[in-house]
Structure formats: C-alpha cells, structure tokens
Design a protein around this motif. Structure first.
Motif, short mmCIF file in Angstrom:
data_model
loop_
_atom_site.label_atom_id
_atom_site.label_comp_id
_atom_site.label_asym_id
_atom_site.label_seq_id
_atom_site.Cartn_x
_atom_site.Cartn_y
_atom_site.Cartn_z
N LYS A 79 18.07 78.87 67.29
CA LYS A 79 18.93 79.68 68.17
C LYS A 79 20.44 79.46 67.94
CE LYS A 79 15.48 80.36 71.77
NZ LYS A 79 14.78 81.28 70.96
N THR A 80 20.80 79.30 66.67
CA THR A 80 22.20 79.16 66.28
C THR A 80 22.35 79.59 64.83
OG1 THR A 80 24.08 77.64 66.29
CG2 THR A 80 21.98 76.75 65.51
N LYS A 81 23.59 79.73 64.38
CA LYS A 81 23.83 80.01 62.96
C LYS A 81 23.37 78.80 62.15
CE LYS A 81 27.89 82.93 63.64
NZ LYS A 81 29.29 83.18 63.24
N VAL A 82 22.67 79.06 61.05
CA VAL A 82 22.16 77.99 60.20
C VAL A 82 22.59 78.28 58.76
CG1 VAL A 82 20.10 76.78 59.38
CG2 VAL A 82 20.15 77.68 61.71
N SER A 83 23.18 77.30 58.12
CA SER A 83 23.59 77.44 56.72
C SER A 83 22.38 77.37 55.81
CB SER A 83 24.57 76.33 56.33
OG SER A 83 25.74 76.42 57.10
N SER A 84 22.46 78.06 54.69
CA SER A 84 21.36 78.04 53.71
C SER A 84 21.01 76.63 53.29
CB SER A 84 21.73 78.88 52.48
OG SER A 84 21.86 80.23 52.83
N ILE A 85 22.01 75.78 53.12
CA ILE A 85 21.75 74.40 52.69
C ILE A 85 20.85 73.67 53.69
CG2 ILE A 85 23.92 73.55 53.72
CD1 ILE A 85 22.42 72.14 50.51
N ASP A 86 21.04 73.92 54.98
CA ASP A 86 20.21 73.26 55.99
C ASP A 86 18.77 73.76 55.94
OD1 ASP A 86 22.33 71.66 56.93
OD2 ASP A 86 23.06 73.31 58.17
N SER A 87 18.60 75.06 55.73
CA SER A 87 17.25 75.62 55.61
C SER A 87 16.56 75.10 54.35
CB SER A 87 17.31 77.15 55.60
OG SER A 87 17.84 77.61 56.81
N VAL A 88 17.31 75.00 53.26
CA VAL A 88 16.75 74.48 52.01
C VAL A 88 16.31 73.03 52.20
CG1 VAL A 88 17.40 73.76 49.67
CG2 VAL A 88 17.92 76.08 50.45
N LYS A 89 17.15 72.22 52.82
CA LYS A 89 16.78 70.81 53.04
C LYS A 89 15.54 70.68 53.92
CE LYS A 89 21.08 68.40 52.20
NZ LYS A 89 22.10 67.50 52.76
N TYR A 90 15.45 71.54 54.92
CA TYR A 90 14.26 71.57 55.77
C TYR A 90 13.01 71.88 54.92
CZ TYR A 90 10.84 73.73 58.91
OH TYR A 90 9.68 74.09 59.56
N LEU A 91 13.10 72.87 54.04
CA LEU A 91 11.95 73.26 53.23
C LEU A 91 11.63 72.25 52.13
CD1 LEU A 91 12.64 77.09 53.02
CD2 LEU A 91 10.73 75.97 54.20
N LEU A 92 12.64 71.52 51.66
CA LEU A 92 12.39 70.52 50.62
C LEU A 92 11.56 69.34 51.13
CD1 LEU A 92 15.73 70.49 48.62
CD2 LEU A 92 13.44 71.11 47.76
N LYS A 93 11.36 69.24 52.43
CA LYS A 93 10.45 68.23 52.98
C LYS A 93 9.00 68.60 52.68
CE LYS A 93 13.62 67.16 56.74
NZ LYS A 93 13.91 67.42 58.14
N ARG A 94 8.76 69.90 52.43
CA ARG A 94 7.40 70.40 52.19
C ARG A 94 7.15 70.88 50.77
NH1 ARG A 94 7.13 74.96 56.39
NH2 ARG A 94 5.38 75.61 55.12
N TYR A 95 8.23 71.26 50.08
CA TYR A 95 8.08 71.85 48.75
C TYR A 95 8.93 71.11 47.73
CZ TYR A 95 6.12 75.53 51.62
OH TYR A 95 5.36 76.22 52.53
N LYS A 96 8.46 71.14 46.49
CA LYS A 96 9.13 70.42 45.42
C LYS A 96 10.31 71.20 44.83
CE LYS A 96 7.47 69.11 41.11
NZ LYS A 96 6.39 68.66 40.25
N LYS A 97 10.14 72.50 44.69
CA LYS A 97 11.17 73.32 44.03
C LYS A 97 11.39 74.60 44.83
CE LYS A 97 12.41 75.50 39.67
NZ LYS A 97 12.04 75.79 38.29
N ILE A 98 12.66 75.00 44.92
CA ILE A 98 13.00 76.22 45.65
C ILE A 98 13.87 77.14 44.79
CG2 ILE A 98 14.22 77.19 47.64
CD1 ILE A 98 13.50 74.68 49.21
N TYR A 99 13.40 78.36 44.67
CA TYR A 99 14.23 79.44 44.15
C TYR A 99 14.86 80.09 45.37
CZ TYR A 99 11.81 79.21 39.63
OH TYR A 99 11.31 78.80 38.42
N LEU A 100 16.16 80.28 45.36
CA LEU A 100 16.85 80.90 46.50
C LEU A 100 17.28 82.31 46.10
CD1 LEU A 100 17.99 80.75 49.35
CD2 LEU A 100 20.05 79.70 48.39
N ILE A 101 16.69 83.29 46.77
CA ILE A 101 16.97 84.69 46.47
C ILE A 101 18.21 85.15 47.24
CG2 ILE A 101 16.09 87.05 46.58
CD1 ILE A 101 13.23 85.76 46.58
N ILE A 102 19.14 85.72 46.50
CA ILE A 102 20.33 86.31 47.12
C ILE A 102 20.52 87.71 46.55
CG2 ILE A 102 21.44 84.07 47.46
CD1 ILE A 102 23.33 84.83 45.09
#
Length: 180
Positions: A79-102
């Motif tokens: 329920k607030t603005k979230v930077s992409s870096i914070d979302s990526v770090k959250y997902l890196l707890k579950r996944y090894k590699k992330i492609y970020l689509i822009i």
C-alpha cells in the motif's frame, strides 16, 4: 523454478500489448515463469486511475488460463510506492535469476530509477519494443508490435485493445470514471 521474468507496471488499464509482452517473455530460453506485479502506485506518478486491488483482480482474470504466469500482489499489499529494486530483492529470496521487463519508453529515464546501479547488477533487463524507439544492442529485446498507450486508452476506451476476458468490466470502470 529458478528463473523468472518480472513484468511490473501500473496496468491502468491492462491491455492486449501486456498480454503480448507476457507471451514473448515466456519464449525466453531459460525463463521458467513470468511474474506480473502491478504497482500500488508507480514511483514516478502521483496517482492511479483504477484502484490497485482492481488492477490486480483484472490481471488475475486475464492470466488465469496461462501456464507459468503468476500475478504477485507484493506491491499492492504494501500500500505504498515500491521501487523496482525492492521488488527484485523480495523475489530474489525465492528465485535465482530475474529478467526485468521494461518498455522501451523507460530507457531514457532508466538511470534515474532508485538504486539503478545496484538494480542493474541484480537483473538482466529485457526491453519490450515500443513507439519505434531504438533499443541499444546490449539489451535483450521483446518484439511487441502493438502500440497501445494506457494513458490514451483511459481517455478513449476501445474494446479491441482490451483482453476479452474482462473487457466489459474495464470499459465500464473507465467510462464511469470519465463521466464524473
């Protein structure tokens, strides 16, 4: 599953070009699944038209029949603005590699993103083509021929640009919003 393609955005409204991006991202050789993550509020914007919970619901309906697609409520739940870096770090707890689509329209301001240097060390950027913007050779590219602007679509809602599964409710929402 160890490798994902993260596709975040306002999705205000979600449209057929978003579906095309997902379909193309699933073709990336080592991508196990695509994670769509609608924003609560885009860090570069002061408001959204449709409430985040509604945009999240629409995405869940649109992609319900897709294999290897997950709709994440992470940013909406905060329920607030979230930077992409914070979302990526959250997902890196579950996944090894992330492609970020822009979208290609984000290339010129990418260096302004929160903690950009750290972000680029954690992800592989994938750029969805848009508006004939030249994508530098050092980026992976998703060919997306649909040229749809959510901003223009909100003002002039067109059912042919919306996913059929919830086009009626999207149209109803924006027409009512525009009539106020």
């Amino acid at each position: 599953m160890e490798t994902i393609a993260l596709f975040g955005g306002s999705f205000d409204p979600p449209h057929i070009a978003h579906e095309t991006v997902v379909k193309e991202a699933l073709k990336i050789k080592d991508v196990d699944k695509v994670v769509l993550m609608p924003t609560f509020l885009n860090p570069f914007k002061s408001n959204s038209c449709a409430p985040s919970e509604l945009r999240l619901l629409w995405l869940k309906k649109i992609f319900a029949s897709y294999e290897n697609v997950e709709i994440s409520s992470y940013e909406v739940d905060l329920k607030t603005k979230v930077s992409s870096i914070d979302s990526v770090k959250y997902l890196l707890k579950r996944y090894k590699k992330i492609y970020l689509i822009i979208g290609a329209d984000n290339l010129k301001s990418l260096h302004l993103w929160d903690r950009y240097d750290e972000l680029k060390s954690l992800v592989t950027f994938v750029v969805a083509t848009r508006d004939k913007i030249k994508v530098p050779d050092n980026f992976l590219t998703l060919k997306v021929e649909d040229t749809i602007s959510s901003t223009k679509l909100r003002d002039d809602i067109d059912s042919s640009m919306l996913p059929k599964v919830c086009s009626k409710e999207i149209i109803k929402f924006y027409k009512e919003k525009n009539d106020k």
